[in-house]
Design a protein around this motif. Sequence first.
Motif, PDB file in Angstrom:
ATOM      1  N   GLY A   1      41.793  44.291  37.003  1.00 13.28           N
ATOM      2  CA  GLY A   1      43.248  44.316  37.007  1.00 13.28           C
ATOM      3  C   GLY A   1      43.906  43.989  38.321  1.00 13.28           C
ATOM      4  O   GLY A   1      45.118  43.737  38.375  1.00 13.28           O
TER       5      GLY A   1
ATOM      6  N   THR B   1      36.856  38.400  40.721  1.00 13.68           N
ATOM      7  CA  THR B   1      36.793  38.287  39.260  1.00 13.68           C
ATOM      8  C   THR B   1      35.397  38.598  38.734  1.00 13.68           C
ATOM      9  O   THR B   1      35.090  38.332  37.575  1.00 13.68           O
TER      10      THR B   1
ATOM     11  N   TYR C   1      48.997  36.807  36.415  1.00 13.61           N
ATOM     12  CA  TYR C   1      49.267  37.893  35.474  1.00 13.61           C
ATOM     13  C   TYR C   1      49.883  37.375  34.180  1.00 13.61           C
ATOM     14  O   TYR C   1      49.593  37.882  33.091  1.00 13.61           O
TER      15      TYR C   1
ATOM     16  N   PRO D   1      44.542  39.277  40.643  1.00  9.61           N
ATOM     17  CA  PRO D   1      45.657  38.416  41.034  1.00  9.61           C
ATOM     18  C   PRO D   1      46.306  38.806  42.361  1.00  9.61           C
ATOM     19  O   PRO D   1      46.784  37.935  43.094  1.00  9.61           O
TER      20      PRO D   1
ATOM     21  N   LEU E   1      50.115  34.782  42.142  1.00 11.98           N
ATOM     22  CA  LEU E   1      50.028  36.166  41.667  1.00 11.98           C
ATOM     23  C   LEU E   1      50.781  36.336  40.345  1.00 11.98           C
ATOM     24  O   LEU E   1      50.240  36.897  39.378  1.00 11.98           O
ATOM     25  N   THR E   2      52.018  35.845  40.283  1.00 10.91           N
ATOM     26  CA  THR E   2      52.830  36.050  39.079  1.00 10.91           C
ATOM     27  C   THR E   2      52.260  35.305  37.885  1.00 10.91           C
ATOM     28  O   THR E   2      52.202  35.836  36.766  1.00 10.91           O
TER      29      THR E   2
END
Length: 229
Positions: A159, A152, A52, A162, A48-49
């Motif tokens: 947005g 996706t 982004y 993720p 996730l991190t």
Amino acid sequence: MSKRLIAEFIGTFWLVLGGCGSAVLAAGFPGFGIGFLGVALAFGLTVLTMAYAVGGISGGHFNPAVTVGLFTGGRFEAKDVIPYIVAQVVGAIVAAVVLYAIVSGKADFAGVGGFASNGYGDASPGKFSMLSGLIIEIVMTFIFLFVILRVTSGDVPAGFAPIAIGLCLTLIHLVTIPVTNTSVNPARSTGVALFAEGPALAQLWLFWVAPLIGGALAGIVHSALFEKK
């Protein structure tokens, strides 16, 4: 391309260091261990991190199975598949080197043991068979790629991809840690297998074959069902 490959290297490095690091360093820490749930969350949070952070540069694959699945799904060019996989594997290996350096600095260090590696049979946390491992890795990688391809797509809210991808990987770990210690990512498996004690290297083939099959099938199925012809 150089920026894209660096992004894939960094993202895969973080996935292995954060995910496998949580398993090696924090899962069984006396009195405060994070356990299976914590490790599952750690893997999800790494994806996730970094999705982004660098997803806008490289697409945020961090996994050869994702790269192959996006290729078979018509979302990725063939000429870029091998460079991406090489960057991912190198990132995973460098992360494993860093993790080994940290672990070996412990006062009572006596070897790395399994080192968060993947396995089946006696190397499976729950002693599941090779067939069980093969099935669950194919199916879970298929689902992982299917989710990635759907969230996706142009017909879903932008947005939030993720978050869905990270939570999907968390759920996959919650299910599969007892079976194979969860791969669904050949690069992740390769990095730690180089340092692990036991049969991790001998069994590494399964954690390339199964995720690549699952990822490729997901791309084909998604393309057949949802992509405009």
